[in-house]
Design a protein around this motif. Structure first.
Motif, PDB file in Angstrom:
ATOM      1  N   MET A  39       0.829  -1.211   0.000  1.00  0.00           N
ATOM      2  CA  MET A  39       0.000   0.000   0.000  1.00  0.00           C
ATOM      3  C   MET A  39       0.857   1.253   0.000  1.00  0.00           C
ATOM      4  O   MET A  39       0.563   2.226  -0.712  1.00  0.00           O
ATOM      5  CB  MET A  39      -0.941  -0.012   1.206  1.00  0.00           C
ATOM      6  N   SER A  86      -7.737   3.979   3.780  1.00  0.00           N
ATOM      7  CA  SER A  86      -6.492   4.143   3.031  1.00  0.00           C
ATOM      8  C   SER A  86      -6.522   3.322   1.747  1.00  0.00           C
ATOM      9  O   SER A  86      -6.045   3.779   0.695  1.00  0.00           O
ATOM     10  CB  SER A  86      -5.301   3.720   3.895  1.00  0.00           C
ATOM     11  N   LEU A  87      -7.084   2.117   1.822  1.00  0.00           N
ATOM     12  CA  LEU A  87      -7.174   1.266   0.635  1.00  0.00           C
ATOM     13  C   LEU A  87      -8.120   1.863  -0.397  1.00  0.00           C
ATOM     14  O   LEU A  87      -7.814   1.853  -1.606  1.00  0.00           O
ATOM     15  CB  LEU A  87      -7.646  -0.132   1.046  1.00  0.00           C
ATOM     16  N   CYS A  88      -9.256   2.399   0.052  1.00  0.00           N
ATOM     17  CA  CYS A  88     -10.201   3.039  -0.884  1.00  0.00           C
ATOM     18  C   CYS A  88      -9.578   4.277  -1.507  1.00  0.00           C
ATOM     19  O   CYS A  88      -9.736   4.535  -2.711  1.00  0.00           O
ATOM     20  CB  CYS A  88     -11.488   3.397  -0.155  1.00  0.00           C
ATOM     21  N   CYS A 104      -7.231   3.156  -4.226  1.00  0.00           N
ATOM     22  CA  CYS A 104      -7.921   2.728  -5.450  1.00  0.00           C
ATOM     23  C   CYS A 104      -8.351   3.930  -6.290  1.00  0.00           C
ATOM     24  O   CYS A 104      -8.202   3.928  -7.519  1.00  0.00           O
ATOM     25  CB  CYS A 104      -9.130   1.867  -5.102  1.00  0.00           C
TER      26      CYS A 104
END
Length: 282
Positions: A172, A256-258, A261
């Protein structure tokens, strides 16, 4: 078929969302060559060579211990200062080096891009991969310091199950740096003013990331601003997993992941659009 016959392939104009995944695999040898180039040429004509991988974070840690711990009196949540600072520095160095290399993809490789075709994403992907080797060396030093404090009885082993997520956290961090770097690289082909913002902008952003201070030290009124930073839950999760400090926020990691993306999607669009016409402006 005549072996001397020249065959021309006519393909439709590349769309913004087209990512040549097959091309990345076909040019895997070039990808490996770029990785080797990044490792060999960085310290090729230096005396200490790869030792700078260790000297830089070590000197930075000592400086942080003196300035922020001794002079400013910022606590480290009961964690030995070298361990606390080294944990943050290791991740931050990987992010900053990946971002810096990706933010100059077009400017630094304009000569090659203008002569030979290959998937342009090979360059930023190879930079992120080669910097993994640098981070691994610094992480090894962190582990050695960790073992020293445990063996001397100055720190108890406090490893959480979340340490299993460490590969995901590193991935990430690298993709965050790559997506932001691709945006900057695309925009600087036309707006050179952004080059002046990158250097001190990264320094300011470092202070908005919990590297030199724990989240618990910040006033409640300012924590929402720190939580907007998509790197905050990643750094906190790493410190929590191996040091027992900080917090593990599952919702923060999901945010954080969204965020990753969305920025990656947007950066690919901008990168592909710039790739088609950047030679007119570089």
């Amino acid at each position: 078929m005549n072996p001397n016959e020249v065959i021309s392939h006519i393909e439709p104009k590349k769309k913004w969302l087209d990512v040549d995944i097959k091309g990345l695999w076909r040019y895997r040898d070039l990808y490996l060559m770029y990785i080797k180039r990044d490792i060999v040429t960085q310290y090729k004509q230096t005396i200490l060579g790869p030792l700078w991988y260790l000297i830089q974070p070590l000197m930075t840690t000592i400086m942080y211990m003196f300035v922020f711990a001794k002079l400013a009196g910022i606590p480290t949540d009961g964690i030995p200062q070298p361990l606390f600072y080294m944990a943050g520095i290791t991740l931050w160095n990987y992010f900053s080096t990946c971002f810096t290399s990706c933010s100059s993809v077009f400017a630094a490789n304009s000569g090659v891009f203008g002569k030979v075709y290959f998937p342009r994403l090979v360059v930023p992907l190879s930079s992120c991969t080669s910097n993994l080797i640098r981070m691994a060396i610094q992480l090894l030093m962190f582990v050695m310091i960790y073992i020293y404090y445990v063996a001397s009885g100055k720190f108890e082993v406090n490893i959480s199950w979340s340490l299993l997520l460490f590969p995901l956290l590193i991935l990430m961090v690298g993709l965050h740096a790559m997506s932001w770097g691709l945006l900057i690289s695309s925009w600087t082909t036309k707006y050179r003013d952004l080059n002046f913002l990158i250097a001190f902008g990264m320094q300011l952003f470092m202070y908005a990331t919990p590297i030199i201070y724990p989240i618990s030290f910040t006033p409640e009124a300012y924590r929402p601003f720190l939580e907007i930073n998509p790197l905050t839950p990643i750094f906190e999760a790493f410190k929590y997993s191996c040091l027992g400090a900080g917090t593990f926020d599952g919702s923060g990691l999901l945010y954080s992941l969204c965020f990753l993306c969305v920025t990656m999607f947007f950066s690919v669009i901008v990168f592909n659009r710039t790739e088609q016409r950047f030679m007119d402006t570089v």
